[in-house]
Design an enzyme around this catalytic site. Sequence first.
Site, PDB file in Angstrom:
ATOM      1  CG  ASP A  40     -15.273  18.080 -57.261  1.00  0.00           C
ATOM      2  OD1 ASP A  40     -14.266  17.830 -58.163  1.00  0.00           O
ATOM      3  OD2 ASP A  40     -16.081  18.867 -57.586  1.00  0.00           O
TER       4      ASP A  40
ATOM      5  CG  ASP B  66     -18.903  20.954 -57.689  1.00  0.00           C
ATOM      6  OD1 ASP B  66     -19.498  21.825 -59.289  1.00  0.00           O
ATOM      7  OD2 ASP B  66     -18.650  20.131 -58.291  1.00  0.00           O
TER       8      ASP B  66
ATOM      9  CG  ASP C 168     -11.772  24.114 -58.707  1.00  0.00           C
ATOM     10  OD1 ASP C 168     -11.750  25.182 -58.225  1.00  0.00           O
ATOM     11  OD2 ASP C 168     -10.925  22.862 -59.281  1.00  0.00           O
TER      12      ASP C 168
END
Length: 261
Positions: free
Chosen positions: A25, A203, A27
Site C-alpha cells: 500500500d 495500514d 499512503d
Amino acid sequence: MTATSESLPRPPDHLVTPATALFLDADGTLLAFADDPEGVVVPEGMLDTLDTLHDVLDGALALVSGRAIASLDGIFGRPRWAAAGQHGLERREADGRTVTVPVDAAELAHLRHEVHNVALAMPGVRVEDKSWSVALHCREHPEYLGELERVAPAIAARFPGFELQPGSYVYEFKPRGMDKGAAVAAFLDAPPFQGRHPVYLGDDLTDEHAFALVNDRGGASVRVGARTPSSAVFTLSSPGDVHAWLDSVKAALTQGAARRQ
C-alpha cells in the site's frame, strides 16, 4: 481471525524471499499521511530499496493503492512497476499492460456533483477526484468527521453502481465490487506473481480485503499502525518502521544472493 496490537508480532526479515510476491500500500504504509494527498513525500533512500527488491523478486512487486495509477507514478516515478489503482479499478501488469473496469459515466458524473456539494457546505473538506472514483477528506478538519459519517452513506445509497469505502479521515465512493483483495488475486493469476508466496503490507480498513486474500493463499499480511481489529498476522508501527524493515529485507536478500554466487 482478528488480533489486537499487543498480540501481533513483528514480521521477520526472512518473511520475504526470492520466491515472494510483494504487495505494498502507499499512503500510511510507504508514505506518511499529509493533509493534502498531493503533499506526500517519498523518504530518502526508499526508491533505491524498492528498486532493489523489484529486481531481486524478478518484478513481482506491486503497489496497491486507493490512488490512481497516474498519481502513484507522479509520486514514485516508476512506471515499470506493477500497480493497482483506485482499489483495483485500474491495474497495470508487470509487462505494462493495463486493465480498467468499466464504469457508468453518467452515474459517476451525478455522484461527483453530489460530493462537490457536500464539500462546499463544509469549508476545508477536500474532494479527491480519481477519475473513476471520488473521495471526501477531512484530515485537516476532523470536526467534520461525524457529519461525513452521517452524510456519506446517504449519498452512496442513491448510487447503486457505487459503494462507500471508509478510510482514515476519508470517505470514498468507488465502483461496487472492487477492492484491494480482488486486485491482488488478479496479480497472482499472472506472471511474475503466479505461484509465489504473497506478502501484503497495508495500514487501513481498505487493506483488510487484501489481508484476507493473502492469508487464504497461505501468505502473510502485515498491518502498519495500531488499528484494530485486523486479520493481519504481523505488524509494523509506522511508515518509518516499514522503511527500516524493508531495508533489512533488502540486506537479507542481497546478502543471500551474494552467497549463492
